[in-house]
Design an enzyme around this catalytic site. Sequence first.
Site, PDB file in Angstrom:
ATOM      1  N   CYS A  87     -42.476   6.123  13.774  1.00  0.00           N
ATOM      2  CA  CYS A  87     -41.997   4.976  14.543  1.00  0.00           C
ATOM      3  C   CYS A  87     -40.997   5.469  15.585  1.00  0.00           C
ATOM      4  O   CYS A  87     -40.053   6.189  15.257  1.00  0.00           O
ATOM      5  CB  CYS A  87     -41.345   3.974  13.602  1.00  0.00           C
ATOM      6  SG  CYS A  87     -40.400   2.684  14.433  1.00  0.00           S
ATOM      7  N   GLU A  88     -41.204   5.099  16.830  1.00  0.00           N
ATOM      8  CA  GLU A  88     -40.321   5.597  17.876  1.00  0.00           C
ATOM      9  C   GLU A  88     -38.940   4.940  17.854  1.00  0.00           C
ATOM     10  O   GLU A  88     -38.019   5.429  18.505  1.00  0.00           O
ATOM     11  CB  GLU A  88     -40.956   5.404  19.256  1.00  0.00           C
ATOM     12  CG  GLU A  88     -41.085   3.968  19.718  1.00  0.00           C
ATOM     13  CD  GLU A  88     -41.689   3.867  21.118  1.00  0.00           C
ATOM     14  OE1 GLU A  88     -41.333   2.919  21.833  1.00  0.00           O
ATOM     15  OE2 GLU A  88     -42.531   4.715  21.478  1.00  0.00           O
ATOM     16  N   HIS A  89     -38.772   3.873  17.110  1.00  0.00           N
ATOM     17  CA  HIS A  89     -37.475   3.195  17.073  1.00  0.00           C
ATOM     18  C   HIS A  89     -36.488   3.862  16.120  1.00  0.00           C
ATOM     19  O   HIS A  89     -35.288   3.884  16.382  1.00  0.00           O
ATOM     20  CB  HIS A  89     -37.667   1.722  16.679  1.00  0.00           C
ATOM     21  CG  HIS A  89     -38.509   0.968  17.649  1.00  0.00           C
ATOM     22  ND1 HIS A  89     -39.385  -0.033  17.263  1.00  0.00           N
ATOM     23  CD2 HIS A  89     -38.643   1.080  18.990  1.00  0.00           C
ATOM     24  CE1 HIS A  89     -40.010  -0.511  18.322  1.00  0.00           C
ATOM     25  NE2 HIS A  89     -39.582   0.148  19.382  1.00  0.00           N
ATOM     26  N   HIS A  90     -36.991   4.381  14.997  1.00  0.00           N
ATOM     27  CA  HIS A  90     -36.110   5.016  14.009  1.00  0.00           C
ATOM     28  C   HIS A  90     -36.555   6.430  13.632  1.00  0.00           C
ATOM     29  O   HIS A  90     -35.904   7.093  12.838  1.00  0.00           O
ATOM     30  CB  HIS A  90     -36.035   4.161  12.737  1.00  0.00           C
ATOM     31  CG  HIS A  90     -35.562   2.765  12.982  1.00  0.00           C
ATOM     32  ND1 HIS A  90     -36.440   1.698  13.108  1.00  0.00           N
ATOM     33  CD2 HIS A  90     -34.316   2.252  13.146  1.00  0.00           C
ATOM     34  CE1 HIS A  90     -35.747   0.592  13.339  1.00  0.00           C
ATOM     35  NE2 HIS A  90     -34.465   0.892  13.361  1.00  0.00           N
ATOM     36  N   GLN A 128     -47.135   0.799  16.422  1.00  0.00           N
ATOM     37  CA  GLN A 128     -48.502   0.568  15.968  1.00  0.00           C
ATOM     38  C   GLN A 128     -49.330  -0.173  17.007  1.00  0.00           C
ATOM     39  O   GLN A 128     -50.527   0.096  17.173  1.00  0.00           O
ATOM     40  CB  GLN A 128     -48.493  -0.182  14.641  1.00  0.00           C
ATOM     41  CG  GLN A 128     -49.874  -0.361  14.021  1.00  0.00           C
ATOM     42  CD  GLN A 128     -49.806  -1.013  12.651  1.00  0.00           C
ATOM     43  OE1 GLN A 128     -48.839  -0.834  11.910  1.00  0.00           O
ATOM     44  NE2 GLN A 128     -50.829  -1.777  12.305  1.00  0.00           N
ATOM     45  N   HIS A 156     -44.756   0.627   7.025  1.00  0.00           N
ATOM     46  CA  HIS A 156     -43.694   1.244   7.818  1.00  0.00           C
ATOM     47  C   HIS A 156     -42.449   1.471   6.957  1.00  0.00           C
ATOM     48  O   HIS A 156     -41.880   0.511   6.428  1.00  0.00           O
ATOM     49  CB  HIS A 156     -43.333   0.346   9.004  1.00  0.00           C
ATOM     50  CG  HIS A 156     -44.447   0.210   9.996  1.00  0.00           C
ATOM     51  ND1 HIS A 156     -44.365   0.736  11.275  1.00  0.00           N
ATOM     52  CD2 HIS A 156     -45.675  -0.368   9.917  1.00  0.00           C
ATOM     53  CE1 HIS A 156     -45.490   0.471  11.927  1.00  0.00           C
ATOM     54  NE2 HIS A 156     -46.294  -0.204  11.128  1.00  0.00           N
ATOM     55  N   CYS A 158     -39.597   2.236   7.937  1.00  0.00           N
ATOM     56  CA  CYS A 158     -38.401   1.650   8.547  1.00  0.00           C
ATOM     57  C   CYS A 158     -38.170   0.230   8.035  1.00  0.00           C
ATOM     58  O   CYS A 158     -37.052  -0.285   8.091  1.00  0.00           O
ATOM     59  CB  CYS A 158     -38.497   1.666  10.071  1.00  0.00           C
ATOM     60  SG  CYS A 158     -39.883   0.734  10.748  1.00  0.00           S
TER      61      CYS A 158
END
Length: 199
Positions: A87-90, A128, A156, A158
């Site tokens: 996941c590019e956010h976390h 995703q 996920h 996260c």
Amino acid sequence: MIYNKDDRFDEEVIARLAEHYSAIIGLLGEDVSREGLEKTPERVAKAMAFLTQGYGQDPREIILSARFKEDYRQMVIVKDIELYSLCEHHMLPFNGKAHVAYIPNGYITGLSKIARVVEAYARRLQVQERLTVQIRDCIHEALNPMGVAVVIEASHTCMQMRGVQKQNSVTTTSAFTGVFLSQMRTREEFIQLIGSNLR
């Protein structure tokens, strides 16, 4: 056209990444010089290089390396393709399965190439939703089929390890082109064949 997979790492990049991970471990309050952590920065650097190796791959080239003329105009499905991404956010993992279908319009591709396209896009920092569309668009542009369908179901970490901490949640995304958009029966056949409850 020949497509060659290359798992070798750039030693300079690994060394620079390792320096940063060493600093991060120290900032987290650990002693990077202790036995258990001494080689961890390099191991993490190599792991991250592996997990993001999709940046060095051209998914369209993968499809074109095994494109064949064939007068077959029925649905081709490769389902339950395991995928692992970050996941590019976390930068925490998400994993699940991709189900991919297309209806040829003069050209087919090797079945393994569909799985390799999924892998090439998954091995990047991702969301995703984007991953689903990238797989669809790559196959559509490389083969110009009558339609493409992609469904991804993933969990996920996260959401499981932090934040809302919902352990059993699954995220489903879909993307369609051509006859999968215009013909409800075709889309329903795909959904039935992949064994999903989507409607």
